[in-house]
Scaffold this motif. Structure first.
Motif: not given
Length: 544
Positions: A353-360, A390-397, A425-437
């Protein structure tokens, strides 16, 4: 001194349950507000070989769980499709020309701060197990056990912060055993954790686990439409790349034909590399492992001895493709099984429930498309990579994102999820807006790509480019000056370069302007291009 041991693997199998049984933690763990992170990455895992994307080659039910219970990205990609540069980009959130690891040989600029360092400083417990592929002392980890360089499929060596060791067994299983042992024995329940679980498989030379030998070597896989691509309609780079299954895939190291059989058949290759690699890998097996290997691959060799004298080039191409897929996908089967072991552990111990799991994967890979294996190009099979989160309660299944996201974005995403500051100096963008809708807060329209390793292995020319959901514009440079444009919606196999088609003139003009803007935004330039070319000359890789 290196030591040989079976004890750690035995402890992991007995204590953690190789069959998938994991006792629930008792008493209940203290509540930790910041999310745990489990970052799972394989090496050269093509998105085409994950059934959540397509099941035409293999079923991967455990990896697919992350798509069913989280989000699948259809346009995830890399900034530079080669192993060590991709991994350095993931750790730093910077393009390769910034962190210095432009190829597998150029040094990483160790003044760069990695996101694990920031997590460690913020009180997270951090660990890394598996394949890093550059540097023997990763920064920011309380504990690590990593493979030296590419590592081995059987009886792998490991570099650790407590000394080097060798562990008997199959590498995908061993890396998982180490990971589960850490989760079960040394994870601190009162602290959030950031765990990097990194597989060697399915990297070349694709040696499956013994339990998958027979099943996969007896399978026949569908051929890609472009297996016999003649590269008409493309530029010089596609025609001159050295990654064709027929011409460049080695008969011994890659297709598992014993060197003495190749010699008996009079098969001559451009070098002894494939023969030497085969012998090095084969000699690493213990007697029991050799017996299991020979019981399956000797009959394949006997059948090849009988068929080869009457094979046309087309026949040999088809045979090589099937041998490639049998071993490559056999490696994937073990990865999927072991991902399932880790997901089962998280579920059984109340951690999901409280773990972000990424596969890539560190990049994509060609599975015979365009007649190729390997990666490096900006073309889709190489440039695109699987990404499931996967991040339950944050990312819609069961959600799907078609936005352009990159390995450049992981560092900032993890920092944002944990509520930690993101370095300027990091050049990426957080994916949080996409993950949380909150997609209205996501405004990226294009991503930037740059590949450098030329002249070099597989001889893919230097190029940089811009990619949107609709188009791809690339500039090949150094010994050529060629532009290529592909209409990603109308030409998904990227067979026709339309850069000179008058109907696309406005698209080309607009994309070139956007590309110049991205190069400026990421601090890339022609001066830097020339600097890296000069560095190649200094290393003796360029003679003129």
């Amino acid at each position: 001194m290196k030591r040989q041991t079976n004890q750690l693997r035995t402890m992991a199998i007995i204590g953690l349950g190789a069959a998938g049984f994991f006792p629930a933690c008792t008493p209940a763990e203290p509540e930790v507000s910041q999310p745990n992170i489990v970052f799972i990455m394989s090496d050269d895992h093509a998105y085409q070989a994950i059934s959540a994307y397509s099941n035409h080659l293999i079923e991967t039910p455990n990896i697919d769980r992350l798509a069913k219970e989280g989000m699948l990205f259809t346009n995830a990609c890399v900034t530079n499709s080669i192993c060590a540069p991709s991994r350095a980009t993931i750790l730093t959130g910077k393009h390769t020309h910034i962190h210095g690891k432009i190829d597998n040989v150029f040094p990483f600029d160790t003044t760069n701060v990695t996101f694990p360092q920031l997590f460690q400083q913020a009180g997270y417990q951090t660990a890394m197990f598996g394949k890093l592929h550059f540097g023997n002392n990763p920064k920011g980890f309380d504990e690590f056990m990593i493979l030296p360089d590419q590592g081995d499929y059987y009886n792998p060596d490991f570099i650790t912060n407590k000394g080097d060791t060798t562990i008997m067994g199959y590498v995908t299983d061993v890396i998982t055993d180490l990971t589960l042992d850490w989760l079960g024995s040394r994870r601190k329940q009162d602290k959030p954790f950031m765990l990097m679980y990194l597989h060697k498989a399915p990297h070349r030379e694709w040696i499956p686990a013994e339990r998958h030998y027979r099943e996969f070597t007896q399978k026949t896989f569908p051929e890609p439409e472009t297996l016999f691509d003649d590269y008409e309609g493309r530029g010089t780079a596609a025609k001159e790349a050295e990654m064709n299954l027929l011409k460049h895939m080695t008969i011994s190291a890659d297709n598992k034909i014993y060197p003495e059989v190749a010699d008996e058949l009079g098969i001559k290759e451009s070098s002894d590399w494939g023969k030497n690699v085969f012998l090095q890998k084969y000699r690493r097996l213990n007697p029991e492992q050799k017996a299991a290997y020979d019981s399956v691959y000797e009959p394949i060799n006997e059948a090849f001895k009988e068929a080869y004298p009457n094979m046309s080039d087309e026949d040999l191409m088809r045979w090589k493709y099937q041998r490639y897929m049998q071993d490559y996908l056999g490696c994937i089967a073990s990865v999927d099984e072991n991902v399932g072991r880790v997901l089962d552990y998280l579920d059984a111990n109340g951690l999901s429930e409280n773990t972000i799991v990424v596969y890539t994967s560190d990049q994509g890979f060609y599975l015979g498309e365009h007649g190729w294996f390997d990666k490096r190009f900006i073309y889709d099979e190489s440039f695109k990579t699987p990404l499931l989160i996967r991040w339950p309660d944050k990312i819609k299944a069961g959600s799907v994102s078609n936005e352009m996201v990159q390995n450049l974005d992981f560092a900032q995403t993890f920092l944002a999820a944990a509520g930690l500051p993101q370095p300027d100096d990091m050049q990426g963008e957080s994916l949080m807006p996409l993950l949380t809708g909150q997609t209205d807060q996501w405004n990226r329209e294009a991503v930037y790509y740059h590949y450098y390793e030329y002249p070099g292995f597989h001889m893919v020319k230097r190029h940089y480019g811009i990619v949107t959901t609709d188009y791809k514009l690339a500039h090949f440079y150094y010994d050529v000056d060629e532009w290529e444009l592909y209409d990603r919606k109308n030409d998904p196999m990227e067979l026709t370069n339309v850069v000179d088609d008058p109907a696309y003139a406005d698209v080309v003009e607009s994309l070139k302007e956007q590309l110049a803007g991205l190069r400026a935004q990421y601090h890339d330039s022609e001066d830097l291009d020339q600097k890296f070319i000069e560095k190649y000359r200094e290393r003796g890789l360029i003679k003129n």
